[in-house]
Write an enzyme that holds these catalytic residues in place. Structure first.
Site, PDB file in Angstrom:
ATOM      1  CD  GLU A 194     -16.107  -2.029  -0.528  1.00 43.73           C
ATOM      2  OE1 GLU A 194     -15.472  -2.217   0.537  1.00 43.73           O
ATOM      3  OE2 GLU A 194     -17.078  -1.252  -0.595  1.00 43.73           O
ATOM      4  CG  ASN A 210     -21.344  -5.052  -0.285  1.00 40.51           C
ATOM      5  OD1 ASN A 210     -20.597  -5.250  -1.244  1.00 40.51           O
ATOM      6  ND2 ASN A 210     -21.623  -3.842   0.158  1.00 40.51           N
ATOM      7  CG  ASN A 227     -21.212  -0.787   1.956  1.00 32.14           C
ATOM      8  OD1 ASN A 227     -20.065  -1.222   2.021  1.00 32.14           O
ATOM      9  ND2 ASN A 227     -21.689  -0.214   0.878  1.00 32.14           N
ATOM     10  CG  ASP A 264     -18.641   1.771  -0.127  1.00 29.69           C
ATOM     11  OD1 ASP A 264     -18.769   0.641   0.383  1.00 29.69           O
ATOM     12  OD2 ASP A 264     -18.410   1.923  -1.339  1.00 29.69           O
TER      13      ASP A 264
END
Length: 306
Positions: A17, A109, A160, A212
Site C-alpha cells: 500500500e 490507513n 482510504n 482503494d
C-alpha cells in the site's frame, strides 16, 4: 500501443500500500500494512530493501529537508523514524501524534501530504486483516500540522485513497465502504475541506470490489485501485461518472498507485493478499508492478513538512 505491465518486486506482500515516489533518491517507498514492513525499490539498480516495524504500518513519507527521516504510522500513532533505506531495522525518534482513544482497535490507513506538506490520513476500526470484521462508523479523516491534529470527517468505514488538485482547489477522497469516490473543496492554506459530494460510483459502472488507493496525474485525472477485480481505473472527476480507462493486472488485489521515474511517467502499483472467500492466490498476488507506455505524467509526491 497498450501499456506495459512489469513486475518489479517479486516478494509477495500481505498488503502492499501507499507508494510514495521520492524524487531526491529516485526511489519508491511503500508499505506492507499487514506484514508490518516498510519497503524501498530503486528502479535504476532494481534494488529492493525493507525494514520491520512490528505494528500495522500504513504509510511512509520522507521528511522534507531531512536525510533518512520519515513519518510513518504505527497502529494509531504517527511516528518520526530514522532509516537509511538499506538496513532491516529502524530507529523510532519520537511519537508525533496519537488519536482515537475511544477505539482501542483503530489503526491508521492510507496517508498523503497536500501541496503544503500537511499530512492527511484516516483511521479504520481494526487492522485490515479481515475486512468483513472492520466495524463501520469508527473511522475519522484527520490532518496533522505543527503539532495539531484536526478531524475533518467522522463516522467512516474504511478511510482510504487521497489525492489533491491544487489548481482546482479540490481534494479527492475514498471511504471504501461507501462505494464512491468523493470530491471536496479544499483551502490548502487553512487546511479545511467542505462541500463533499460523490463524483464516481463504483456500482454504476458494473465494477465489482471496492475503491482503494489512488493517485492523480498532471491532467487532473484520477487512477484508483479496485480490488479484488484485477483492475486499476482512470476517471475524470471533473465530469462525474466518467470512466476513461481500465488496466488489468495479473494480481487480483490492486491496492494503490503513484507516478514516478525521472519524468514521472511510470506508474508504480502495489497489490495485496488479503484472504477473501473464493480467492486463490498466485505468485503474482502481492507483488509490486510498474506500468509504462501510458502517455501521461503524474504530479510529484509531496514530502511531509514538520
Amino acid at each position: 500501443m497498450a501499456p506495459k505491465i512489469e513486475k518489479v518486486v517479486d516478494v509477495p506482500l500481505d498488503l502492499g500500500e501507499s507508494p510514495h515516489w521520492d524524487a531526491k533518491t529516485q526511489s519508491v517507498y511503500f508499505v506492507d500494512i499487514n506484514g508490518h514492513y516498510i519497503n524501498r525499490f530503486v528502479p535504476a539498480t532494481r534494488k529492493y530493501t525493507r525494514a520491520y516495524i512490528g505494528l500495522n504500518v500504513s504509510f511512509i513519507i520522507p521528511v522534507e529537508g531531512q536525510k533518512d527521516q520519515f513519518v510513518i504510522s504505527r497502529g494509531k500513532q504517527i511516528a518520526l523514524i530514522s532509516w537509511d533505506g538499506e538496513s532491516d531495522s529502524v530507529s523510532i525518534l519520537k511519537t508525533l501524534y496519537e488519536v482515537d482513544e475511544q477505539y482501542p482497535e483503530n489503526v491508521f490507513n492510507d496517508g498523503k501530504c497536500d501541496p503544503s506538506g500537511r499530512l492527511w490520513t484516516g483511521t479504520i476500526g481494526a487492522p485490515p486483516v479481515d475486512l468483513d470484521k472492520i466495524e463501520n462508523g469508527r473511522g475519522t479523516l484527520y490532518s496533522f500540522q505543527n503539532g495539531k491534529a484536526t478531524a475533518h470527517v467522522t463516522g467512516l468505514g474504511i478511510s482510504n485513497g487521497l489525492a489533491f488538485n491544487a489548481a482546482l482547489k479540490k481534494f479527492y477522497y475514498i471511504d471504501s465502504r461507501k462505494g464512491t469516490l468523493d470530491e471536496y473543496d479544499i483551502d490548502i492554506t487553512k487546511g479545511t475541506i467542505s462541500n463533499g459530494k460523490p463524483v464516481f460510483t463504483l456500482n454504476k459502472h458494473g465494477l465489482e470490489g471496492f475503491l482503494d488507493g489512488m493517485t492523480i496525474d498532471a491532467d487532473g485525472n484520477l487512477w484508483a485501485a479496485v480490488p479484488p477485480s484485477y483492475k486499476l481505473i482512470k476517471i475524470d472527476p471533473r465530469r462525474p461518472e466518467t470512466l476513461l480507462q481500465t488496466i488489468e493486472f495479473p494480481a487480483q488485489e490492486v491496492t494503490a498507485a503513484v507516478f514516478g521515474g525521472p519524468n514521472l511517467d511510470e506508474l508504480y502499483v502495489t497489490t495485496g493478499r488479503i484472504p477473501v472467500p473464493g480467492l486463490t492466490f498466485t505468485p503474482d498476488d502481492g507483488a509490486t508492478y510498474r506500468v509504462t507506455g501510458l502517455n501521461v505524467k503524474g504530479l510529484p509526491s509531496v514530502n511531509v513538512k514538520l
